[in-house]
Design an enzyme around this catalytic site. Structure first.
Site, PDB file in Angstrom:
ATOM      1  N   MET A  20      36.494 -40.437   3.601  1.00  0.00           N
ATOM      2  CA  MET A  20      36.988 -39.415   2.427  1.00  0.00           C
ATOM      3  C   MET A  20      38.765 -39.557   2.683  1.00  0.00           C
ATOM      4  O   MET A  20      39.509 -39.812   1.733  1.00  0.00           O
ATOM      5  CB  MET A  20      36.482 -38.407   2.710  1.00  0.00           C
ATOM      6  CG  MET A  20      37.438 -37.207   1.639  1.00  0.00           C
ATOM      7  SD  MET A  20      36.766 -35.646   1.511  1.00  0.00           S
ATOM      8  CE  MET A  20      37.306 -34.722   2.763  1.00  0.00           C
ATOM      9  N   LEU A 110      45.265 -37.977  13.408  1.00  0.00           N
ATOM     10  CA  LEU A 110      44.865 -36.802  12.471  1.00  0.00           C
ATOM     11  C   LEU A 110      43.628 -36.157  13.236  1.00  0.00           C
ATOM     12  O   LEU A 110      42.596 -36.689  13.864  1.00  0.00           O
ATOM     13  CB  LEU A 110      44.185 -37.380  10.969  1.00  0.00           C
ATOM     14  CG  LEU A 110      45.292 -38.224  10.341  1.00  0.00           C
ATOM     15  CD1 LEU A 110      44.639 -38.528   9.022  1.00  0.00           C
ATOM     16  CD2 LEU A 110      46.411 -37.159   9.992  1.00  0.00           C
ATOM     17  N   GLY A 111      43.707 -34.731  13.361  1.00  0.00           N
ATOM     18  CA  GLY A 111      42.792 -34.016  14.093  1.00  0.00           C
ATOM     19  C   GLY A 111      42.338 -32.841  12.827  1.00  0.00           C
ATOM     20  O   GLY A 111      41.787 -33.415  11.589  1.00  0.00           O
ATOM     21  N   SER A 112      41.993 -31.691  13.156  1.00  0.00           N
ATOM     22  CA  SER A 112      41.242 -30.767  12.499  1.00  0.00           C
ATOM     23  C   SER A 112      41.703 -29.381  12.892  1.00  0.00           C
ATOM     24  O   SER A 112      41.868 -29.060  13.968  1.00  0.00           O
ATOM     25  CB  SER A 112      40.053 -31.037  12.350  1.00  0.00           C
ATOM     26  OG  SER A 112      38.997 -30.009  12.434  1.00  0.00           O
ATOM     27  N   SER A 113      41.480 -28.355  11.996  1.00  0.00           N
ATOM     28  CA  SER A 113      41.695 -26.965  12.360  1.00  0.00           C
ATOM     29  C   SER A 113      40.705 -26.312  13.280  1.00  0.00           C
ATOM     30  O   SER A 113      40.830 -25.491  13.911  1.00  0.00           O
ATOM     31  CB  SER A 113      41.497 -26.330  11.114  1.00  0.00           C
ATOM     32  OG  SER A 113      40.455 -26.261  10.446  1.00  0.00           O
ATOM     33  N   CYS A 114      39.617 -27.244  13.608  1.00  0.00           N
ATOM     34  CA  CYS A 114      38.867 -26.560  14.410  1.00  0.00           C
ATOM     35  C   CYS A 114      39.159 -26.936  16.188  1.00  0.00           C
ATOM     36  O   CYS A 114      38.259 -26.260  16.911  1.00  0.00           O
ATOM     37  CB  CYS A 114      37.332 -27.263  14.413  1.00  0.00           C
ATOM     38  SG  CYS A 114      37.242 -28.833  14.992  1.00  0.00           S
ATOM     39  N   TYR A 141      33.505 -32.183  18.798  1.00  0.00           N
ATOM     40  CA  TYR A 141      34.605 -32.717  17.967  1.00  0.00           C
ATOM     41  C   TYR A 141      35.938 -32.029  18.289  1.00  0.00           C
ATOM     42  O   TYR A 141      36.873 -32.736  18.554  1.00  0.00           O
ATOM     43  CB  TYR A 141      34.073 -32.395  16.415  1.00  0.00           C
ATOM     44  CG  TYR A 141      35.270 -32.891  15.352  1.00  0.00           C
ATOM     45  CD1 TYR A 141      34.876 -34.047  15.314  1.00  0.00           C
ATOM     46  CD2 TYR A 141      35.951 -32.124  14.767  1.00  0.00           C
ATOM     47  CE1 TYR A 141      35.768 -34.602  14.104  1.00  0.00           C
ATOM     48  CE2 TYR A 141      36.816 -32.668  13.833  1.00  0.00           C
ATOM     49  CZ  TYR A 141      36.708 -33.967  13.505  1.00  0.00           C
ATOM     50  OH  TYR A 141      37.616 -34.609  12.685  1.00  0.00           O
ATOM     51  N   ASN A 170      40.162 -27.512   6.270  1.00  0.00           N
ATOM     52  CA  ASN A 170      38.761 -28.280   5.492  1.00  0.00           C
ATOM     53  C   ASN A 170      39.090 -28.958   4.458  1.00  0.00           C
ATOM     54  O   ASN A 170      40.005 -28.423   3.522  1.00  0.00           O
ATOM     55  CB  ASN A 170      37.772 -27.113   5.380  1.00  0.00           C
ATOM     56  CG  ASN A 170      37.246 -26.399   6.556  1.00  0.00           C
ATOM     57  OD1 ASN A 170      37.902 -26.362   7.553  1.00  0.00           O
ATOM     58  ND2 ASN A 170      36.130 -26.020   6.423  1.00  0.00           N
ATOM     59  N   LEU A 171      38.995 -30.369   4.444  1.00  0.00           N
ATOM     60  CA  LEU A 171      39.240 -30.968   3.433  1.00  0.00           C
ATOM     61  C   LEU A 171      38.150 -31.265   2.242  1.00  0.00           C
ATOM     62  O   LEU A 171      37.047 -31.370   2.806  1.00  0.00           O
ATOM     63  CB  LEU A 171      40.076 -32.317   3.735  1.00  0.00           C
ATOM     64  CG  LEU A 171      41.231 -32.239   4.664  1.00  0.00           C
ATOM     65  CD1 LEU A 171      41.526 -33.724   5.072  1.00  0.00           C
ATOM     66  CD2 LEU A 171      42.101 -31.654   4.135  1.00  0.00           C
ATOM     67  N   LYS A 192      23.990 -28.853  -4.361  1.00  0.00           N
ATOM     68  CA  LYS A 192      23.016 -27.590  -4.660  1.00  0.00           C
ATOM     69  C   LYS A 192      23.126 -27.121  -6.047  1.00  0.00           C
ATOM     70  O   LYS A 192      22.089 -27.026  -6.715  1.00  0.00           O
ATOM     71  CB  LYS A 192      22.865 -26.611  -3.704  1.00  0.00           C
ATOM     72  CG  LYS A 192      22.543 -27.050  -2.201  1.00  0.00           C
ATOM     73  CD  LYS A 192      22.524 -25.838  -1.266  1.00  0.00           C
ATOM     74  CE  LYS A 192      22.671 -26.105   0.242  1.00  0.00           C
ATOM     75  NZ  LYS A 192      22.727 -25.167   0.996  1.00  0.00           N
ATOM     76  N   ASP A 274      27.158 -19.182  10.886  1.00  0.00           N
ATOM     77  CA  ASP A 274      28.505 -18.777  10.342  1.00  0.00           C
ATOM     78  C   ASP A 274      29.504 -19.690  10.749  1.00  0.00           C
ATOM     79  O   ASP A 274      30.538 -19.939  10.008  1.00  0.00           O
ATOM     80  CB  ASP A 274      28.747 -17.296  10.482  1.00  0.00           C
ATOM     81  CG  ASP A 274      28.058 -16.552   9.318  1.00  0.00           C
ATOM     82  OD1 ASP A 274      27.477 -16.934   8.326  1.00  0.00           O
ATOM     83  OD2 ASP A 274      28.202 -15.355   9.584  1.00  0.00           O
TER      84      ASP A 274
END
Ligand code: GDP
Length: 322
Positions: A20, A110-114, A141, A170-171, A192, A274
């Site tokens: 993506m 590139l990483g991620s907010s997590c 991850y 989150n993309l 859904k 959650d």
């Protein structure tokens, strides 16, 4: 020192161009006067260190954007810890090391907010990194991505190359994974809601309590921010990339139902996790440079739903049972 990196005439390797983010980078770079270099998975397995070294030595890009990663939603991450830790560690290490060996001076990881601690202050500033325990559902991850960011810092410090990192929120958008078992929340809810619309189903199952808050950014905005950073940013510290606004998962579900035109009631499945209670990024470092996203969440969801419908029609996305 001039920090700018002029793309004109440069050969830019996008690792992970089918994903993506990678495909959004290809779209974004098509508007620049540069050569885009990509490689198909069947030609090069990024898990193969010797193969990656040989390929990089032969192609000799001027810059590398590391967008190849094993990614997945909350359940996939929690269920396949080896895949998320091992594959990401090996692939990113191979690409960054081979880039350095073949003389690449500019690299964007590139990483991620997590990567941030579960209970980080909100909005999360870049310096919250490694100040507390991670959220257990995505720590595999996250640990890999933290190692990647540190590897770029290490190359920078030891060898003086301009390797930088960006951490997107989150993309979502075209090219996302719409498989319900492994997807993130936006494509899952879109699929859904679409199925509910087709079948006349009265309820739409949302995982967890609906109370967690998430920040979302359209992938084309993210790609634009990444290219902006590639051109203008040079620094040891990573840069958060986000919209600066978050909403609850319940609110997101309501918006997706409305965009899809589904009319289903939302029900919460409390047997599902959650995850992080909230992960709004502090984007002041990025916003101070003047960059802003172009899409509102509603517009981005509408654009993504149009893409989804088009690909369902083409048969690229198969709709089984919802
Ligand atoms: P996260 O940001 O790493 O937690 O990744 P996700 O995008 O997978 O999940 C974000 C939030 O949306 C979590 O609180 C999930 O429980 C919630 N959520 C609600 N419904 C769904 C769903 O159908 N799929 C996914 N992946 N998450 C959902």
């Amino acid at each position: 020192m001039d920090k700018s990196f002029d793309l004109k005439g440069k050969r830019i390797f996008i690792a992970g161009h089918r994903g993506m983010v990678g495909s959004a980078l290809v779209r974004r770079l098509a508007g620049e006067d540069c050569e885009i270099v990509t490689v198909a998975r069947r030609e090069l397995d990024l898990l193969d260190q010797a193969g990656v070294r040989r390929w990089m030595e032969a192609r000799r890009p001027d810059a590398v954007i590391m967008a190849a990663a094993k990614v997945g939603g909350i359940l996939a991450n929690d269920s396949f810890p080896v895949d998320f830790l091992y594959e990401n560690l090996v692939v990113q290490t191979n690409v960054v090391e081979a880039a350095f060996r073949s003389g690449v001076q500019k690299l964007l990881f590139l990483g991620s907010s997590c990567i941030y601690p579960k209970l980080a202050p909100q909005p999360i500033p870049e310096d919250a990194l490694l100040t507390g325990p991670l959220e257990p559902t995505n720590e595999w991850y996250a640990v890999a991505k933290i190692a990647g960011l540190k590897l770029c810092q290490a190359y920078r410090r030891q060898h003086g190359v301009d390797y930088i990192s960006a951490m997107p929120t989150n993309l979502y958008g075209p090219g996302d994974n719409f498989d319900l078992d492994s997807s993130h929340v936006v494509p899952a809810l879109m699929r859904k809601a679409h199925m509910a619309k087709l079948t006349g189903q009265k309820t739409l199952q949302v995982w967890g309590s609906g109370r967690p808050m998430r920040e979302f950014l359209h992938v084309d905005d993210a790609a634009d921010a990444f290219i902006w950073l590639l051109k203008t940013y040079s620094g040891d510290g990573h840069v958060n990339v986000g919209s600066g606004e978050d909403i609850t998962i319940a609110e997101l579900a309501g918006t997706v139902v409305s965009v899809v035109g589904a009319g289903a009631e939302i029900a919460f499945d409390l047997t599902k996790p959650d995850g992080m209670p909230r992960k709004l990024m502090d984007v002041s470092r990025l916003f101070k440079t003047g960059w802003r996203p172009a899409y509102s969440l509603r517009d981005g969801l509408e654009q993504t739903y149009a893409w989804f419908l088009d690909h369902v029609e083409k048969g690229d996305i198969r709709l089984g049972a919802a």
